[in-house]
Design an enzyme around this catalytic site. Structure first.
Site, PDB file in Angstrom:
ATOM      1  N   GLU A  23     -97.948  -0.960  95.264  1.00  0.00           N
ATOM      2  CA  GLU A  23     -97.962  -1.937  94.177  1.00  0.00           C
ATOM      3  C   GLU A  23     -97.124  -1.417  93.015  1.00  0.00           C
ATOM      4  O   GLU A  23     -97.098  -0.218  92.746  1.00  0.00           O
ATOM      5  CB  GLU A  23     -99.389  -2.192  93.695  1.00  0.00           C
ATOM      6  CG  GLU A  23    -100.233  -2.946  94.701  1.00  0.00           C
ATOM      7  CD  GLU A  23    -101.620  -3.261  94.190  1.00  0.00           C
ATOM      8  OE1 GLU A  23    -102.292  -4.080  94.835  1.00  0.00           O
ATOM      9  OE2 GLU A  23    -102.038  -2.684  93.166  1.00  0.00           O
ATOM     10  N   ASP A  40    -107.548   0.721  93.787  1.00  0.00           N
ATOM     11  CA  ASP A  40    -106.108   0.599  93.577  1.00  0.00           C
ATOM     12  C   ASP A  40    -105.687   1.029  92.174  1.00  0.00           C
ATOM     13  O   ASP A  40    -104.579   1.534  91.984  1.00  0.00           O
ATOM     14  CB  ASP A  40    -105.660  -0.843  93.824  1.00  0.00           C
ATOM     15  CG  ASP A  40    -105.509  -1.151  95.299  1.00  0.00           C
ATOM     16  OD1 ASP A  40    -106.172  -0.485  96.113  1.00  0.00           O
ATOM     17  OD2 ASP A  40    -104.730  -2.059  95.645  1.00  0.00           O
ATOM     18  N   SER A  66     -99.522  -5.559  91.902  1.00  0.00           N
ATOM     19  CA  SER A  66    -100.947  -5.653  91.630  1.00  0.00           C
ATOM     20  C   SER A  66    -101.290  -7.078  91.232  1.00  0.00           C
ATOM     21  O   SER A  66    -100.447  -7.815  90.707  1.00  0.00           O
ATOM     22  CB  SER A  66    -101.305  -4.699  90.486  1.00  0.00           C
ATOM     23  OG  SER A  66    -102.552  -5.029  89.924  1.00  0.00           O
ATOM     24  N   CYS A  82    -113.660  -4.989  96.197  1.00  0.00           N
ATOM     25  CA  CYS A  82    -112.340  -4.727  95.642  1.00  0.00           C
ATOM     26  C   CYS A  82    -111.198  -4.971  96.624  1.00  0.00           C
ATOM     27  O   CYS A  82    -111.394  -5.436  97.734  1.00  0.00           O
ATOM     28  CB  CYS A  82    -112.309  -3.336  95.026  1.00  0.00           C
ATOM     29  SG  CYS A  82    -113.243  -3.293  93.482  1.00  0.00           S
ATOM     30  N   ASP A  83    -110.003  -4.577  96.200  1.00  0.00           N
ATOM     31  CA  ASP A  83    -108.749  -5.139  96.681  1.00  0.00           C
ATOM     32  C   ASP A  83    -108.579  -5.221  98.196  1.00  0.00           C
ATOM     33  O   ASP A  83    -108.223  -6.263  98.725  1.00  0.00           O
ATOM     34  CB  ASP A  83    -107.587  -4.335  96.096  1.00  0.00           C
ATOM     35  CG  ASP A  83    -107.464  -4.518  94.604  1.00  0.00           C
ATOM     36  OD1 ASP A  83    -108.487  -4.756  93.954  1.00  0.00           O
ATOM     37  OD2 ASP A  83    -106.350  -4.406  94.073  1.00  0.00           O
ATOM     38  N   LYS A  84    -108.757  -4.126  98.919  1.00  0.00           N
ATOM     39  CA  LYS A  84    -108.500  -4.146 100.358  1.00  0.00           C
ATOM     40  C   LYS A  84    -109.773  -4.260 101.181  1.00  0.00           C
ATOM     41  O   LYS A  84    -109.706  -4.405 102.406  1.00  0.00           O
ATOM     42  CB  LYS A  84    -107.746  -2.868 100.775  1.00  0.00           C
ATOM     43  CG  LYS A  84    -106.455  -2.641 100.019  1.00  0.00           C
ATOM     44  CD  LYS A  84    -105.529  -3.851 100.081  1.00  0.00           C
ATOM     45  CE  LYS A  84    -104.331  -3.692  99.170  1.00  0.00           C
ATOM     46  NZ  LYS A  84    -104.660  -3.644  97.743  1.00  0.00           N
ATOM     47  N   CYS A 104    -112.376  -5.567  88.556  1.00  0.00           N
ATOM     48  CA  CYS A 104    -111.696  -5.756  87.270  1.00  0.00           C
ATOM     49  C   CYS A 104    -111.662  -7.229  86.874  1.00  0.00           C
ATOM     50  O   CYS A 104    -111.468  -8.106  87.707  1.00  0.00           O
ATOM     51  CB  CYS A 104    -110.299  -5.168  87.330  1.00  0.00           C
ATOM     52  SG  CYS A 104    -110.303  -3.368  87.471  1.00  0.00           S
TER      53      CYS A 104
END
Length: 619
Positions: A491, A81, A517, A122-124, A195
């Protein structure tokens, strides 16, 4: 007693061809009676959170086979992302969640796997795999790649812990020299891993612990630390045990829908509120609950947000506190322990590693545990050496952070605030609700009112901010960026970061039917539902309209008379095929994104697909 799913392809004369193909993958006669475990990896060189996963799938596979199973690995896609941010690449981020869930379903069902270990980060990716686990409902264990170490940078003689967001803010701050910006850029992301703040990736990996589907430490022990290897080793052994308990012992308690029950989803959301997790977690928990056929909704989140205190503030809500600091304070089990002592969680929920969450806390909550091994585990520290190699260091802090009055994790009596870190707001502009990360909102702007400045794309809003067209007191409205209107629900990290760099982070509000985000802070209100593209009132806002925000009372209102809003709605409807669409904007929407837009639902429903929409039965 359920039969092993894999026997569909491994037993019977008529499966000679399938067995021949299995043999070509390395299986022997003795393997055909064993559980076949899918190792669902997500290695890619595009994403720092996944760059170190290449060999970890085979690490898990070896442990599965040592425990008596057969391991078969495959990969899903993974979108970064941060790299996709600020351009049309972000249109693909949320839709990739559905593709990940589908790809896991396709592979597992096509090959009749009996169980799976999901290696995400990570995000998704974690949400997509979580949706697949709920959909398939076969034994599953989650193990993530782990958080990145925070960067360390010396500016003006002082050492700061920094992350990706700091680099973004610095780049837009005209008062910082090119040299300092480059120093920040080179220091912000020093190692492999997700992150380092409480952004979406780490939030979801923490919630996997609360759901009971991941081992203790999953959300907090660093990607670089040798201690993380144990999680992968244990995941391999645990999944074989779970498979045998279900298929040979008829024990349904190990299935994802039994572990991640309604009460477990409440636990996860309670944790999320207490730690001020990413607002994206709301989308993902709603989506996963829907796959589990649970009636878990925004109303439940609103109810929980009114009684759960904020027990931890981590970047981006505060600077200099990152996941490595949370781990030193006892990790997610410590936060859950404080919530348990406050009577705010269901401690009888089962987990994949312990009979109940309460039993897990007795061992893993450092305020309860008598285990020196557990206390040593939570002293795992960053190595301070840039690397893309997992398990590459074994440094430890000299002592734990046990301060529950002023430490990284607080007890309920000494909470950062009695209201938690996330809140649902309702009002005429958001009849189905919207989300704000209250942990990142300064106390001075918990109530806010100002004139709207309306933009129909993130790009236009960014241009206005950088062009000094936004002033203190403005309410920035970015619309037609929802699940359908974007499509893909971008985002808005760059607008919020640039507001900070302009000194407006505590002086403006930003409202959008898009999302934010996990790195966002400030008065940033997203997921406005219904979105503009579905006829939501946000589509009727005009420049200069006053918008009032009241977080303590959970309200958000467009201060325009009802008859005027009706007149505007009639005017919009009169546009026919052009109604509820943005003004012309330069954005290429591919067939893949158009397909997503046709089937997606509101953010209030997790932005999941609804095939009834295509059949004319959905809203």
């Amino acid at each position: 007693m359920p039969a092993y799913r894999s026997r569909t392809t491994t037993h019977g004369r008529n499966m000679a061809g399938a067995r021949g193909l299995w043999r070509a993958t390395g299986m022997k006669d003795s393997d055909f009676g064993k559980p076949i475990i899918a190792v669902v990896n997500s290695f890619t060189q595009f994403v720092p959170g996944h760059v170190h996963l290449k060999d970890l799938g085979q690490l898990v596979a070896r442990e599965i086979e040592a425990a008596g199973g057969v391991a078969k690995e495959f990969n899903t896609i993974a979108v970064d992302d941060g790299i996709a941010m600020g351009h049309d690449g972000m249109l693909y981020s949320l839709p990739s969640r559905e593709l990940i869930a589908d790809s896991v379903e396709y592979m597992v069902n096509a090959h009749c796997a009996d169980a799976m270990v999901c290696i995400s980060n990570c995000d998704k990716i974690t949400p997509g795999m979580l949706m697949a686990a709920m959909r398939l409902n076969i034994p599953a264990v989650f193990v993530s790649g782990g958080p990145m170490e925070a960067g360390k940078v010396v500016l003006k003689g002082k050492t700061h812990a920094v992350d990706l967001i700091d680099a973004m803010v610095a780049a837009a701050d005209s008062s910082m020299s090119d040299e300092d910006v480059q120093t920040m850029e080179r220091s912000a992301c020093p190692t492999c891993g997700s992150c380092s703040g409480m952004f979406t990736a780490n939030s979801m990996n923490c919630l996997a612990e609360a759901l009971g589907l991941a081992l203790p430490g999953n959300g907090s022990v660093l990607a670089t630390h040798a201690d993380r290897k144990r999680l992968f080793v244990e995941a391999g052994h645990t999944i074989v045990d779970l498979a045998r308990r279900y298929y040979e012992g008829d024990d349904e308690s190990v299935l994802p829908r039994k572990v991640a029950s309604f009460e477990a989803f409440e636990n996860a959301m309670t944790l999320d509120i207490a730690m001020g997790g990413s607002t994206n977690t709301v989308l993902h928990l709603l989506a996963a609950a829907r796959e589990a056929e649970l009636d878990f909704s925004m109303k439940d989140i609103d109810r929980l947000s009114r009684k759960v205190p904020c027990l931890s503030k981590i970047a981006p809500s505060v600077s200099d506190v990152h996941m490595e600091d949370v781990h030193r304070a006892g990790g997610i089990m410590a936060i859950l322990g404080e919530l348990d002592r406050a009577g705010l969680i269901h401690n009888s929920c089962p987990t994949v590693h312990s009979e109940t969450l309460g039993a897990a806390l007795a061992r893993w909550d450092i305020r309860q545990s008598n285990s020196e091994a557990v206390r040593t585990f939570y002293r795992a520290a960053p190595g301070g050496v840039p690397t893309q190699v997992a398990f590459s260091q074994d440094r430890r802090y000299d002592e734990l952070d046990l301060d529950r009055q002023k430490g990284v994790i607080r007890d309920a009596e000494h909470a950062f605030s009695k209201d938690g870190g996330l809140a649902v707001l309702y009002g005429n502009i958001a009849l189905d609700g919207c989300i704000v990360k209250t942990a990142g909102v300064d106390a001075s702007i918990l109530t806010f009112s100002g004139p709207a400045k309306v933009f129909e794309s993130q790009d236009d809003a960014v241009s206005a901010i950088l062009g000094n067209k936004i002033v203190a007191g403005d309410v920035i409205v970015i619309r037609y960026e929802g699940p359908r209107g974007g499509p893909g629900m971008q985002e808005m990290l760059y607008p919020t970061s640039y507001l900070k760099s302009k000194g407006l982070g505590k002086a403006c509000a930003l409202i959008t039917d898009g999302r934010f985000s996990g790195g966002t802070s400030g008065l940033s209100i997203g997921h406005v539902s219904p979105e503009a593209a579905e006829g939501g009132l946000i589509g009727l806002v005009r420049n200069g309209d006053r918008i009032s925000i009241d977080i303590p009372n959970r309200g958000i209102t467009l201060d325009v008379a009802a008859d005027e809003l009706s007149r505007r709605a009639e005017e919009e409807e009169a546009k026919g095929d052009k109604a509820w669409q943005p003004k012309d904007r330069k954005r290429k929407v591919s067939a893949a994104l158009q397909a997503y837009a046709m089937l997606t639902t509101s953010a209030a429903n997790g932005a999941v697909r609804d095939v009834n929409r295509r059949l004319g039965k959905g809203k």
